[in-house]
Design an enzyme around this catalytic site. Structure first.
Site, PDB file in Angstrom:
ATOM      1  N   ASN A 102       0.820  -1.200   0.000  1.00 48.44           N
ATOM      2  CA  ASN A 102       0.000   0.000   0.000  1.00 48.44           C
ATOM      3  C   ASN A 102       0.862   1.262   0.000  1.00 48.44           C
ATOM      4  O   ASN A 102       0.981   1.942  -1.011  1.00 48.44           O
ATOM      5  CB  ASN A 102      -0.942  -0.029   1.217  1.00 48.44           C
ATOM      6  CG  ASN A 102      -1.993   1.065   1.160  1.00 48.44           C
ATOM      7  OD1 ASN A 102      -1.855   2.036   0.432  1.00 48.44           O
ATOM      8  ND2 ASN A 102      -3.060   0.894   1.923  1.00 48.44           N
ATOM      9  N   ASP A 103       1.506   1.537   1.110  1.00 43.81           N
ATOM     10  CA  ASP A 103       2.255   2.791   1.224  1.00 43.81           C
ATOM     11  C   ASP A 103       3.386   2.898   0.200  1.00 43.81           C
ATOM     12  O   ASP A 103       3.711   3.987  -0.247  1.00 43.81           O
ATOM     13  CB  ASP A 103       2.835   2.920   2.636  1.00 43.81           C
ATOM     14  CG  ASP A 103       1.735   3.003   3.682  1.00 43.81           C
ATOM     15  OD1 ASP A 103       0.665   3.546   3.359  1.00 43.81           O
ATOM     16  OD2 ASP A 103       1.939   2.512   4.803  1.00 43.81           O
TER      17      ASP A 103
END
Lengths: 484, 117
Positions: free
Chosen positions: A404-405
């Site tokens: 995600n990040d």
């Protein structure tokens, strides 16, 4: 020659050999091809050095002579107990839990260094101010490393869920460290024969170790879980340093060399990790990352567009090139094997497939590589950020699984974002992006990801293993139809 | 003959300096793919502290010294055995698609594009 000098000769030679083998082994670990032999080489050095350490029986202090048999027995027992429990745990631990395990082993090393220092202090064996200062410094660093590593373990294992912060904690920590150093200073003064005493010497030593251990806890508690790998790396370097310092006190060059090599290597590794996260080590240690961010994300256009796993799988089957971006979510779902199975299908169909690994993917730099290797993915399919980032532009599909990040474009564009400036994988530049995700939750850093809202992005919701199974079946189904 | 080792003042600093430099240089060439095994590998190397633990335990003359020495050896042995076990497990997993081919000579899993056919 007496037995004593023969023993000293053998110990000297084996320790010299061990120091060489450690460095040679670490050198061999710098390439995946030679790495397995590297750890073996270092292991041989360790085994020889430990066996030779029994020759110290010919060279013990006079006071210890009556206790020699008991001490040897205790030594053998301690080696067997400590060694076999750790060996068993190391063989059994899941690959995903590796960072915590390393933290534990590292803490043990720090504790051992601290214990050695404690014996030296209680026995008042350290002559001279230099020796005392070095002993206490090693004891301080080793103890901090022990308690700090245990906290790091608790955080990664999920025992401690939230970073614990109090207002002004940094100042309190600094004061506490200064206080600990003051105790150490007073201890040096007392151990050199000063008579004025607030406390009897042994109690003073207990106070010193207590303070050092508490400081390790205080220092680690406020740091967020996402930063733990860097913290473990720092403690790894710290333990190396502590071992090196105690090596000086014991006049053992093998300990000095091995400890200092690890101290320097660990420091470099820490800096590399911090660089990969685009943050300074001080920033990691002293700022509140991973906490509730005050930053409001700028309005994100577009919407989340869910799609079926089967459709996504078939789309990739007919793509020319696919780059897979795996993250910790993949490992948490234990779906590495399934992923590789799917990738093998694509490869067999003539699709070019590559894996793109972000330096901090997983819970520890390089952990994702290990997890993929465990599933049997050959490492020549695995590419690091700098080597592959330009290729996303010309790639048909980016398949983001459990990451995600590390693919959040906010790192490139949004100044106020906590991850601004962190190098990211440019998955958003691929023609089509599929994101496999359990739900609509946020990443470890707790930030909304604009990538998911992009026009070229579709979400595939579900457990990574289940989604991949569906994809595999869909692609296999195509093949069966074609054959019929 | 006397083979006991004495390390005084500056000699120690020289050893520390050279060893530190060696560690820095050795790790400088490790590709990111190996960072985790390397962290655990270097973690294993400082397990040599167990030898120091053996020294203080064998020289222990009071119950207190024996207890703390025992503690030191046990923790050090755990550091060694555990560090070796996990590092070996991780490193044994790395393989190329050609299995025995050595095209990643410099340790970097660079594009060999062999599979892009």
């Amino acid at each position: 020659m007496t037995m004593t000098s023969i023993a000293q000769l053998i110990i000297g030679v084996t320790d010299l050999g061990a120091a060489f083998l450690f460095m040679y082994g670490l050198k061999r670990m710098s390439s995946p091809v030679t790495a397995p032999s590297g750890i073996f080489v270092a292991g041989v050095g360790m085994l020889v050095a430990v066996l030779a350490s029994f020759l110290y029986v010919f060279d013990v202090a006079t006071a210890a002579k009556p206790h020699l048999m008991v001490n040897v027995g205790l030594g053998v027992f301690a080696l067997i107990v400590g060694g076999s429990i750790a060996w068993w745990a190391g063989k059994k631990v899941a690959m995903t839990a590796m960072p915590q395990m390393v933290a534990i082993y590292n803490g043990m090393g720090g504790g051992a260094a601290g214990a050695i220092a404690a014996v030296e202090l209680f026995g008042d064996k350290a002559p001279g101010t230099t020796q005392l200062v070095v002993t206490l410094l090693g004891a301080l660093i080793g103890s901090i490393s022990l308690s700090g590593s245990l906290i790091a373990w608790a955080k990664l294992e999920g025992v401690l869920k939230k970073p614990l912060r109090i207002r002004g904690q940094q100042y309190f920590n600094i004061l506490f460290l200064l206080g600990t150093l003051a105790v150490a200073g007073y201890l040096i003064y007392v151990l050199q024969g000063a008579s004025s005493q607030l406390l009897p010497t042994p109690q003073l030593i207990y106070v010193f170790f207590g303070c050092a251990l508490i400081y390790g806890i205080l220092m680690t508690l406020p740091i967020g879980g996402a930063d733990m790998p860097v913290v473990i790396s720092i403690y790894n370097a710290a333990t190396g340093l502590a071992v090196g310092l105690e090596g000086f006190v014991l006049a053992n060059p093998a300990l000095m060399i091995a400890g200092m090599v690890v101290g320097a290597a660990g420091t470099l590794l820490t800096l590399l990790m911090a660089k990969a996260m685009n943050r300074s080590v001080a920033n990691i240690l002293f700022t509140n990352f991973g906490g509730p961010s005050k930053h409001k994300p700028s309005h994100i256009k577009g919407s989340l567009k869910p799609t079926e796993a089967a459709d996504a799988g078939i789309f990739m089957r007919y793509a020319k090139s696919v780059i897979v971006v795996p993250g910790y979510g993949l490992a948490a779902a234990q779906a590495q094997q399934k992923l590789y199975e799917f990738v093998k299908l694509l490869l067999a169909a003539g699709v070019s497939v590559k894996f793109a690994i972000h330096p901090v993917a997983g819970r520890m730099p390089g952990q994702m590589d290990v997890l993929l290797a465990e599933a049997g993915v050959p490492y020549d399919l695995i590419f690091q950020l700098d080597d592959i980032n330009e290729e996303f532009k010309t790639t048909d599909v980016a398949l983001v699984i459990g990451a995600n990040d590390v693919v959040n474009p906010a790192a490139r564009t949004e100044k106020g974002s906590p991850i601004f400036g962190m190098p990211i994988l440019n998955a958003d530049q691929a023609k089509q992006v599929y994101v496999v995700k359990r739900g609509q939750g946020k990443g470890y850093a707790g930030i909304v990801n604009a990538l998911f809202y992009g026009d070229n992005c579709n979400m595939v919701y579900g457990d990574a293993a289940a989604v991949l199974t569906t994809m595999i079946e869909a692609v296999r189904g195509l093949g069966a139809k074609a054959a019929a | 003959m006397d083979f006991s080792i004495h390390i005084a003042g500056f000699i120690a600093l020289y050893i520390f300096m050279l060893a530190g430099f060696a560690g820095w240089v050795i790790i400088g060439h490790v590709p990111a793919i190996l960072h985790t095994p390397l962290m655990s590998g270097s973690n294993f190397v400082h397990g040599i502290v167990v030898v120091g633990g053996m020294f203080v335990l064998l020289n222990a003359s009071t119950v207190q010294e024996q207890a703390i020495g025992f503690f030191a050896v046990m923790l050090g042995a755990g550091n060694c055995a555990g560090g070796y076990a996990v590092t070996h497990r991780m490193l044994a997993m790395f393989q190329t698609s050609g299995h025995k081919t050595h095209h990643a000579k410099h340790g970097r899993a660079k594009a060999s594009h062999l599979k892009a056919t």
